[in-house]
Design a protein around this motif. Structure first.
Motif, PDB file in Angstrom:
ATOM      1  N   CYS A  38     -22.744 -36.209  46.800  1.00  0.00           N
ATOM      2  CA  CYS A  38     -22.349 -34.964  47.481  1.00  0.00           C
ATOM      3  C   CYS A  38     -20.901 -35.038  47.962  1.00  0.00           C
ATOM      4  CB  CYS A  38     -23.299 -34.688  48.647  1.00  0.00           C
ATOM      5  SG  CYS A  38     -22.912 -33.173  49.546  1.00  0.00           S
ATOM      6  N   GLY A  74     -19.183 -22.020  49.504  1.00  0.00           N
ATOM      7  CA  GLY A  74     -20.624 -21.827  49.639  1.00  0.00           C
ATOM      8  C   GLY A  74     -21.405 -22.923  48.926  1.00  0.00           C
ATOM      9  N   ALA A  75     -20.912 -23.362  47.760  1.00  0.00           N
ATOM     10  CA  ALA A  75     -21.576 -24.445  47.033  1.00  0.00           C
ATOM     11  C   ALA A  75     -21.527 -25.742  47.839  1.00  0.00           C
ATOM     12  CB  ALA A  75     -20.913 -24.637  45.675  1.00  0.00           C
ATOM     13  N   GLU A 133     -21.581 -25.955  51.088  1.00  0.00           N
ATOM     14  CA  GLU A 133     -22.615 -25.804  52.126  1.00  0.00           C
ATOM     15  C   GLU A 133     -24.009 -26.053  51.553  1.00  0.00           C
ATOM     16  OE1 GLU A 133     -20.921 -22.599  55.313  1.00  0.00           O
ATOM     17  OE2 GLU A 133     -21.558 -21.801  53.384  1.00  0.00           O
ATOM     18  N   GLU A 134     -24.258 -25.542  50.346  1.00  0.00           N
ATOM     19  CA  GLU A 134     -25.586 -25.721  49.744  1.00  0.00           C
ATOM     20  C   GLU A 134     -25.871 -27.184  49.425  1.00  0.00           C
ATOM     21  OE1 GLU A 134     -25.650 -23.210  46.373  1.00  0.00           O
ATOM     22  OE2 GLU A 134     -25.594 -21.328  47.526  1.00  0.00           O
ATOM     23  N   ARG A 135     -24.860 -27.899  48.872  1.00  0.00           N
ATOM     24  CA  ARG A 135     -25.074 -29.315  48.553  1.00  0.00           C
ATOM     25  C   ARG A 135     -25.344 -30.123  49.812  1.00  0.00           C
ATOM     26  NH1 ARG A 135     -21.214 -28.353  44.294  1.00  0.00           N
ATOM     27  NH2 ARG A 135     -19.480 -28.610  45.760  1.00  0.00           N
ATOM     28  N   ALA A 181     -26.523 -28.958  52.707  1.00  0.00           N
ATOM     29  CA  ALA A 181     -27.798 -28.538  53.301  1.00  0.00           C
ATOM     30  C   ALA A 181     -28.983 -29.175  52.588  1.00  0.00           C
ATOM     31  CB  ALA A 181     -27.905 -27.013  53.268  1.00  0.00           C
ATOM     32  N   ALA A 182     -28.870 -29.388  51.263  1.00  0.00           N
ATOM     33  CA  ALA A 182     -29.956 -30.018  50.512  1.00  0.00           C
ATOM     34  C   ALA A 182     -30.218 -31.441  50.969  1.00  0.00           C
ATOM     35  CB  ALA A 182     -29.628 -29.998  49.019  1.00  0.00           C
ATOM     36  N   THR A 214     -24.641 -30.378  57.464  1.00  0.00           N
ATOM     37  CA  THR A 214     -24.019 -29.107  57.837  1.00  0.00           C
ATOM     38  C   THR A 214     -22.525 -29.167  57.526  1.00  0.00           C
ATOM     39  OG1 THR A 214     -23.686 -29.899  60.106  1.00  0.00           O
ATOM     40  CG2 THR A 214     -25.683 -28.633  59.663  1.00  0.00           C
TER      41      THR A 214
END
Length: 373
Positions: free
Chosen positions: A291, A344-345, A347-349, A351-352, A356
């Motif tokens: 990540c 946004g990507a 944040e998604e990686r 969050a997975a 944060t």
């Protein structure tokens, strides 16, 4: 020699020639005062030229203009030669290119037509004009050569910097390739040879159980099987120990890949990159390393597209139960940030993996902070 100093030497020589030509025929006292005024003006010009302040050149040009007007006031029948040299200097300050010669020629003919100097004075003026013109051409060639030399030095310095970055980048690639090869080799040994030997041990154990049903007549075979089983078990343990020594640590692979990405970015785009780490990197999991690397690529791309920054900083801080990663550049940006597809990507990686992402911007730069708990 600076071109201004060449003109200054020409003016002093013109004063000497003027004194030689007119000292006996002119009013001695007034003539000496006029020449002394020229000497004082030229001395002031020399003083201003040696000043390092930005106003020094302006004051030197003022001395040139005053000297030219003083030549008119003192009488052009005697100061014609001095006025011609001063006029050339003034034209050289204001007019560039071929217009200098055209304007200078017109001005020389105009002065000669209006004031009609004596033949000897006109001859000296022509000689002085030709001599200073040759000096000017020589000075222009020297300046062009000097400028070309400076450009070559800058280009050479740039090439040396790129060569240094290339060497560092090449070394990083080699080290990364070695670690990846060791990792691949260790995984292959573990997946194939280790599994085969482990399977053989299981089969031998089963064989021992089957032979136990035939009482003691197969005692020798059981002993041999026990020895083979023990040897295989020790062999597997030795292989695993060797693999643990050869297999690079997870944090080493992660850091090498990140260093490679930063060095490649610096070499290709000429923007300085810096990596700072703190804490026990071995606590970072493989998923978090992946990540961090993917978000680094996104942060570098975002800097190229939207930032005027010249330096990029990546900080990795491993705390007791958390990992803090900061991507920052020194480019200016607005305080309000609207995350697009790339941010946004990120944040998604994060969050997975239970992390944060925070964005901060302003006149001191743009910063992305990722916290993994």
């Amino acid at each position: 020699m600076n071109r201004s100093y060449e003109y200054l030497a020409g003016k002093l020589l013109a004063v000497i020639v003027t004194i030689y030509l007119f000292f006996d025929t002119a009013d001695t006292g007034i003539f000496v005062i006029r020449m002394l005024v020229f000497g004082c003006l030229f001395a002031l010009q020399l003083l201003f030229l040696t000043m390092r302040m930005g106003r020094g050149k302006k004051w030197a040009m003022l001395c040139q203009a005053v000297s030219f007007f003083w030549a008119f006031l003192a009488g052009m029948e005697q100061t014609f030669l001095i006025a011609v040299v001063i006029a050339m200097e003034l034209l050289d300050e204001w007019i560039k290119g071929s217009l200098f010669y055209e304007t200078g020629g017109v001005l020389f003919l105009l002065l000669g037509f209006i004031y009609r100097p004596s033949k000897i004075l006109l001859l000296f003026s022509i000689v002085f004009t030709a001599f200073l013109t040759l000096l000017r051409c020589s000075a222009q060639k020297r300046e062009a050569l000097w400028q070309a030399g400076m450009e070559q030095k800058e280009a050479l310095a740039g090439l040396q910097d790129k060569l240094s970055d290339m060497k560092i980048y090449t070394r990083t690639i080699q080290e990364t390739a070695v670690m990846e090869e060791r990792n691949r080799f260790a995984a292959r040994i573990h997946d194939k040879l280790g599994h085969n030997i482990s399977g053989s041990i299981i089969l031998l154990e089963a064989t021992k159980l089957m032979l136990k049903e035939k009482q003691g007549e197969e005692e020798t075979v059981q002993n041999n099987l026990s020895l083979v089983t023990e040897n295989l078990r020790r062999g597997v343990e030795d292989i695993r120990a060797a693999l643990r020594q050869e297999r690079p640590e997870r944090e080493q692979i992660g850091i090498r890949k990140i260093e490679k990405a930063l060095e490649e970015f610096q070499m290709v785009y000429g923007r300085k990159t810096r990596l700072e780490t703190e804490g026990e990197l071995e606590k970072i999991s493989a998923a978090v390393w992946s990540c961090i690397q993917q978000n680094l690529e996104e942060a570098l791309t975002n800097m190229l597209k939207h930032s005027d920054g010249t330096e990029f900083l990546l900080q990795i801080h491993v705390m007791n139960k958390a990992v803090r990663v900061v991507y920052a550049d020194n480019g200016r940006c607005g305080e309000k940030i609207k995350p697009g597809m790339g941010l946004g990507a990120m944040e998604e990686r994060a969050a997975a993996l239970g992390g944060t992402v925070l964005f901060a911007g302003g006149y001191e730069g743009f910063q992305i902070t990722t916290l993994f708990l």
